[in-house]
Design a protein around this motif. Structure first.
Motif, PDB file in Angstrom:
ATOM      1  N   MET A   1      85.553 122.403  76.573  1.00  0.00           N
ATOM      2  CA  MET A   1      86.190 122.421  75.257  1.00  0.00           C
ATOM      3  C   MET A   1      85.786 121.344  74.590  1.00  0.00           C
ATOM      4  O   MET A   1      85.727 120.955  73.632  1.00  0.00           O
ATOM      5  N   ARG A   2      85.864 120.179  75.581  1.00  0.00           N
ATOM      6  CA  ARG A   2      85.857 118.707  74.979  1.00  0.00           C
ATOM      7  C   ARG A   2      84.185 118.642  74.499  1.00  0.00           C
ATOM      8  O   ARG A   2      84.206 117.772  73.570  1.00  0.00           O
ATOM      9  N   ILE A   3      83.378 119.235  75.034  1.00  0.00           N
ATOM     10  CA  ILE A   3      82.234 119.249  74.633  1.00  0.00           C
ATOM     11  C   ILE A   3      81.839 119.951  73.078  1.00  0.00           C
ATOM     12  O   ILE A   3      81.186 119.237  72.231  1.00  0.00           O
ATOM     13  N   GLY A   4      82.661 120.994  73.111  1.00  0.00           N
ATOM     14  CA  GLY A   4      82.501 121.715  71.762  1.00  0.00           C
ATOM     15  C   GLY A   4      82.992 121.046  70.601  1.00  0.00           C
ATOM     16  O   GLY A   4      82.841 120.847  69.631  1.00  0.00           O
ATOM     17  N   SER A   5      84.283 120.219  71.022  1.00  0.00           N
ATOM     18  CA  SER A   5      84.961 119.629  70.163  1.00  0.00           C
ATOM     19  C   SER A   5      83.991 118.160  69.772  1.00  0.00           C
ATOM     20  O   SER A   5      84.160 117.752  68.619  1.00  0.00           O
ATOM     21  N   LEU A   6      83.297 117.418  70.532  1.00  0.00           N
ATOM     22  CA  LEU A   6      82.445 116.389  70.409  1.00  0.00           C
ATOM     23  C   LEU A   6      81.101 117.067  69.487  1.00  0.00           C
ATOM     24  O   LEU A   6      81.070 116.410  68.586  1.00  0.00           O
TER      25      LEU A   6
END
Length: 66
Positions: A1-6
């Motif tokens: 999820m952090r990669i998607g948000s970034l």
């Protein structure tokens, strides 16, 4: 999820950069077409740099019948 948000954040930052380069934030005209075109340019993100030049035209809303 952090990669998607970034990725989403970077996508929108690139879209804002494209809108700034096209001077969409410098005019004081807040018509439907100018605000919509700015928003679509930001959402289009990096696609602006491969030839996408989104423009929005707003039609008059229909009036209610009497």
């Amino acid at each position: 999820m952090r990669i998607g948000s970034l990725v989403l954040l970077i996508w929108l930052v690139i879209g804002v950069a494209a809108a700034v380069q096209r001077d969409y934030f410098s005019n004081a005209d807040a018509s439907c077409a100018s605000v919509s075109t700015t928003a679509v340019t930001v959402v289009a993100g990096p696609l602006n740099y491969v030839g996408v030049n989104p423009k929005v035209e707003c039609a008059d809303a229909p009036q209610p019948s009497e």
